[in-house]
Design an enzyme around this catalytic site. Structure first.
Site, PDB file in Angstrom:
ATOM      1  N   SER A 121       6.266  26.992 -31.262  1.00  0.00           N
ATOM      2  CA  SER A 121       5.338  27.821 -30.491  1.00  0.00           C
ATOM      3  C   SER A 121       3.898  27.448 -30.830  1.00  0.00           C
ATOM      4  CB  SER A 121       5.642  29.302 -30.744  1.00  0.00           C
ATOM      5  OG  SER A 121       5.035  30.127 -29.787  1.00  0.00           O
ATOM      6  N   HIS A 171       8.143  28.054 -24.676  1.00  0.00           N
ATOM      7  CA  HIS A 171       8.921  29.195 -24.163  1.00  0.00           C
ATOM      8  C   HIS A 171       8.951  29.179 -22.636  1.00  0.00           C
ATOM      9  CE1 HIS A 171       8.587  30.356 -28.290  1.00  0.00           C
ATOM     10  NE2 HIS A 171       7.305  30.679 -28.192  1.00  0.00           N
TER      11      HIS A 171
END
Length: 243
Positions: A134, A170
């Site tokens: 991330s 994501h």
């Protein structure tokens, strides 16, 4: 020990559930360690939880996972002060640097304040494998999309820039990610770049993306570029399933 050339494995994964620990090392992170070429000793893996404010329980969970996996773990924290005297020397002494998710904007601010940005470039150029999830994926790129500023995603355009591409993380699990990333590439706010579904990583040798890797079935990776006229063009990439 060092990789043969500057190496980054930028992911939307790298951890897995465990029946004893809060989480364990996942196949993507295991692969990052393999890329370092270590043999005959425990690989040295340094963990950075800057994007979560160096939360003590996160650091504790890393050491539990590292012990389970047989890594020689260390960590670099910046709150409330750096825990090592020489950040560059510490990072250069690692085989792998593993950066956790959270606020990429906060991570970048703290890294620049303490010179971690320059230390990361030195480690990368020396062949220390850089990996992360991330925010720990976005940080290596030119920019991407982030929730650092609130629940409505916004662009971040001043990441470290070790890689000239933008990055989307994501991509399949957060509904704002795909349309915003595509619109930002289409209007030139972000350069062309690569996006990953959860459980997928992008392997870069130097600044070239050479392979997309997955630790879950069916997850994808994508290249997004400006169209000749109008919307961005998204191309799904071939993905190698790690076992």
């Amino acid at each position: 020990m060092a990789a043969d050339e500057p190496t980054i494995l930028a992911t939307s994964g790298g951890v897995a559930p465990d029946h004893r620990l809060r989480w364990r090392v996942g196949p993507l992170t295991d692969h990052a360690v393999e890329l370092s070429g270590v043999s005959g000793r425990a690989p040295k893996v340094c963990f950075l939880g800057t994007a979560c404010g160096d939360t003590p329980d996160l650091t504790r969970d890393f050491y539990a996972a590292a012990q389970q996996r047989g890594f020689h773990g260390s960590h670099l924290q910046l709150f409330t002060m750096p825990n090592v005297d020489d950040i560059t020397a510490h990072l250069l002494d690692q085989d792998v640097i593993w950066v956790w998710g959270g606020s990429v904007a906060g991570l970048l601010a703290m890294w620049r304040l303490h010179g971690v940005d320059d230390a990361m470039r030195a480690a990368w150029e020396a062949g220390v494998v850089l990996t992360g999830v991330s925010a720990g994926s976005l940080c290596w790129h030119a920019g991407g999309t982030t929730d650092s500023f609130g629940p409505d995603l916004r662009p971040v355009t001043d990441c470290l820039g070790l890689l000239p591409w933008s990055n989307g993380v994501h991509y399949d699990t957060e509904e704002q990610r795909r349309p915003l990333f595509q619109s930002l590439v289409a209007d030139g706010t972000l350069p062309a770049g690569y996006a990953t579904d959860d459980g997928v990583g992008l392997l870069y040798r130097g600044t070239d993306m050479v392979e997309a890797l997955a630790e879950v079935d069916g997850a994808g990776a994508y290249f997004i570029e400006r169209g000749a006229d109008g919307p961005a063009v998204e191309t799904r990439l071939e993905v190698t399933r790690l076992r």
